[in-house]
Scaffold this active site. Sequence first.
Site, PDB file in Angstrom:
ATOM      1  N   SER A 169      61.681 135.058 133.490  1.00 21.55           N
ATOM      2  CA  SER A 169      60.576 135.000 134.443  1.00 21.55           C
ATOM      3  C   SER A 169      60.505 133.596 135.055  1.00 21.55           C
ATOM      4  CB  SER A 169      59.279 135.413 133.752  1.00 21.55           C
ATOM      5  OG  SER A 169      58.303 135.727 134.709  1.00 21.55           O
TER       6      SER A 169
ATOM      7  N   ASP B 177      61.175 146.664 135.495  1.00 22.10           N
ATOM      8  CA  ASP B 177      60.312 145.491 135.619  1.00 22.10           C
ATOM      9  C   ASP B 177      59.207 145.785 136.632  1.00 22.10           C
ATOM     10  OD1 ASP B 177      59.168 142.960 136.174  1.00 22.10           O
ATOM     11  OD2 ASP B 177      61.020 141.948 135.605  1.00 22.10           O
TER      12      ASP B 177
ATOM     13  N   HIS C  42      59.396 143.751 132.140  1.00 14.77           N
ATOM     14  CA  HIS C  42      59.558 142.349 132.471  1.00 14.77           C
ATOM     15  C   HIS C  42      59.955 141.536 131.229  1.00 14.77           C
ATOM     16  CE1 HIS C  42      59.206 138.874 134.944  1.00 14.77           C
ATOM     17  NE2 HIS C  42      58.241 138.343 134.232  1.00 14.77           N
TER      18      HIS C  42
END
Length: 539
Positions: A184, A400, A440
């Site tokens: 991320s 995601d 994610h």
Amino acid sequence: MRLSLLLAGAINLVATQAITTSRCTPETFTPHLSSNASLVYAVPYGPNDTFVGPLGNYSGLPEYCAVYVNVSSSATSSYEFGLWLPINTWNKRYMAYGNGGFTGMIAFADMAPGLFYGFATVSTNTGHNSSVTEAGDAGWALNNPETRTDWGWRALHGSVALGKELTEAFYSEDISYSYYAGCSTGGRQGLKSVQMFPDDFDGVLAGACAWWTTHQQNWDLKLATYNLPNNASHHITETQVDALATEVLRQCDEVDGVKDNIIMNGYACDFRPETLLCDGPSANKSTCFTADQIDTVYKIYSPWVETNDSFVFPSFAYGSETQFAQMIMTDDDEQDSPSGIAYPRDFVYNDANWPWENLDFSTIQLSDQLDPGNATAGDFDLRPFKNKGGKLIHYHGFADGEIPTGSSIYYYKQVQKMLTPLGIELEDFYRFFLIPGMEHCLDSVHDAPWYIASANQPGGLTGTNVWGVPGYRDRKHDAILALMAWVENGIAPDELIATKFIDDTPSEGVQAQRPLCVYPKEAKYVGGNWNETSAFECR
Ligand SMILES: *[C@@H]1O[C@H](CO)[C@@H](O)[C@H](O)[C@H]1NC(C)=O
Ligand SMILES: *[C@@H]1O[C@H](CO)[C@@H](O)[C@H](O)[C@H]1NC(C)=O
Ligand SMILES: *[C@@H]1O[C@H](CO)[C@@H](O)[C@H](O)[C@H]1NC(C)=O
Ligand SMILES: *[C@@H]1O[C@H](CO)[C@@H](O)[C@H](O)[C@H]1NC(C)=O
Ligand SMILES: *[C@@H]1O[C@H](CO)[C@@H](O)[C@H](O)[C@H]1NC(C)=O
Ligand SMILES: *[C@@H]1O[C@H](CO)[C@@H](O)[C@H](O)[C@H]1NC(C)=O
Ligand SMILES: *[C@@H]1O[C@H](CO)[C@@H](O)[C@H](O)[C@H]1NC(C)=O
Ligand SMILES: *[C@@H]1O[C@H](CO)[C@@H](O)[C@H](O)[C@H]1NC(C)=O
Ligand SMILES: *[C@@H]1O[C@H](CO)[C@@H](O)[C@H](O)[C@H]1NC(C)=O
Ligand SMILES: *[C@@H]1O[C@H](CO)[C@@H](O)[C@H](O)[C@H]1NC(C)=O
């Protein structure tokens, strides 16, 4: 040493001479600090000691020296970093872990598993303190340009550089190899290092990269606005998103030839949301969609394109509904500051009262012009990293629902467009893997295999001091070991194998495993039990 046995034949990990605990004192480190850095502590921890971290406590770790440093980065900013140095089990490697969202917090949860490999591990708070529970909050960035720069790149680079010096001072020995793992924002930080500081790492493992800060962060807000205001006829509810997820799975699961609840390519489905239309007055209004609501569904799955066909940002893949539900829901009392407003408000306009209704193409143009903190990792010319022998493994979950999978695909293709015409074969130094069903950075929908022991992932498993891939501590299953084998032995990963543990609890055993392929190859079903790797081939 245990690890050298586990990795026999793959990577030669030899622990150096044991370092005595007595070296873990301020006197060892202080002489190596520049005038803008100060040592906060240097304290040894044994297996019976508990390190009290901001989000959790750590004990039962291999003996290590915990070091904490504070660096003044400008007249108005400072960053802190933690450095954990194994005392008897150092494998001569250095590993930096990245961060998430706008969070300012040292990644102790990754440093702890890192110790079990034998790494000297480092992580920074990125220049401010804030909890992962407020990862979307960037109030710290208002009127704080220097702190934005720390978050953008300076804190990681500075921490890595000074951390290396302190590591070598502690062991009186050189680091053999330096690595990075992050997801991320951590993925962005990894790409940023590759671009801006190609000498920082020999190998970088970057996941679900939030690399296109100026576009992605504004797109977050754009996405939320599709579903605002809450009383509008186009607004969809969480119950409807559940129904949408079910319908997507029904229509898209078998596109890959197997009805196993896993959508192998979330962009390969010709999804028709009209099947969800309320078909008359007696339809169930909580799960069917009006025509206006269908339009919202189309917006969510469409790329953001602006004036003059300017491509702004890709859309989510089909299968990401479970996670994106939270991105498009705004509490009634928070409609003035929907999810995603932080970046334009706190970084770009620097105006606490900026109204989200003002979001338009000029916001993107201004963001690109300012790129506050130079956070965007948008340089596609990776030649300096390649030329010095660096290796990059990049991955992204196909389910995601926070950062569209397509943004990683887009990055990969931009690098390809830049380097292929120069005769450079990307696979020689940069390999990209999509992880079907993964959300994610970690976890998955419908029990898809997702675990590759990357940054943030051990925290998604249940158990005490989980590290690596329990039962499969090898370069095929563990992306960190894969990166090391590539950097150190020239063994490039042709595939990785993702694991799904029963209840995400390794002690309960493996539920399923599946190969992940080097993009653009996909794992194609070739027959047999789809819970097993052998049922798929990368093609
Ligand atoms: C840790 O505690 C165990 C018993 O709880 C003990 O046997 C062991 O010697 C202790 N180790 C150290 C390094 O103090
Ligand atoms: C960690 O330990 C501290 C001090 O013993 C305690 O106050 C805290 O509740 C613990 N935190 C967790 C998450 O267990
Ligand atoms: C680091 O320095 C800053 C600025 O002087 C200060 O606010 C902060 O408390 C310091 N952190 C630690 C852990 O000492
Ligand atoms: C800290 O000081 C050193 C020199 O003492 C300088 O090279 C470095 O850029 C400074 N770091 C920051 C983050 O300002
Ligand atoms: C950040 O948090 C650490 C504790 O985790 C604390 O020691 C430090 O002083 C804080 N820094 C700032 C600038 O508040
Ligand atoms: C939605 O709420 C706003 C503010 O309360 C109100 O002005 C508007 O008329 C409402 N719109 C609809 C379609 O109910
Ligand atoms: C409508 O759908 C909701 C959500 O699935 C369900 O709870 C409710 O019972 C349904 N209502 C009717 C009348 O079937
Ligand atoms: C779109 O293109 C036209 C013609 O090149 C140009 O004049 C105009 O400024 C562009 N608009 C934007 C928003 O960039
Ligand atoms: C901003 O970052 C890029 C790499 O992402 C780098 O090429 C560029 O030099 C940086 N710009 C400044 C002003 O530091
Ligand atoms: C795969 O595993 C799941 C969960 O254990 C099970 O329900 C399913 O039947 C398995 N599939 C096959 C083909 O054995």
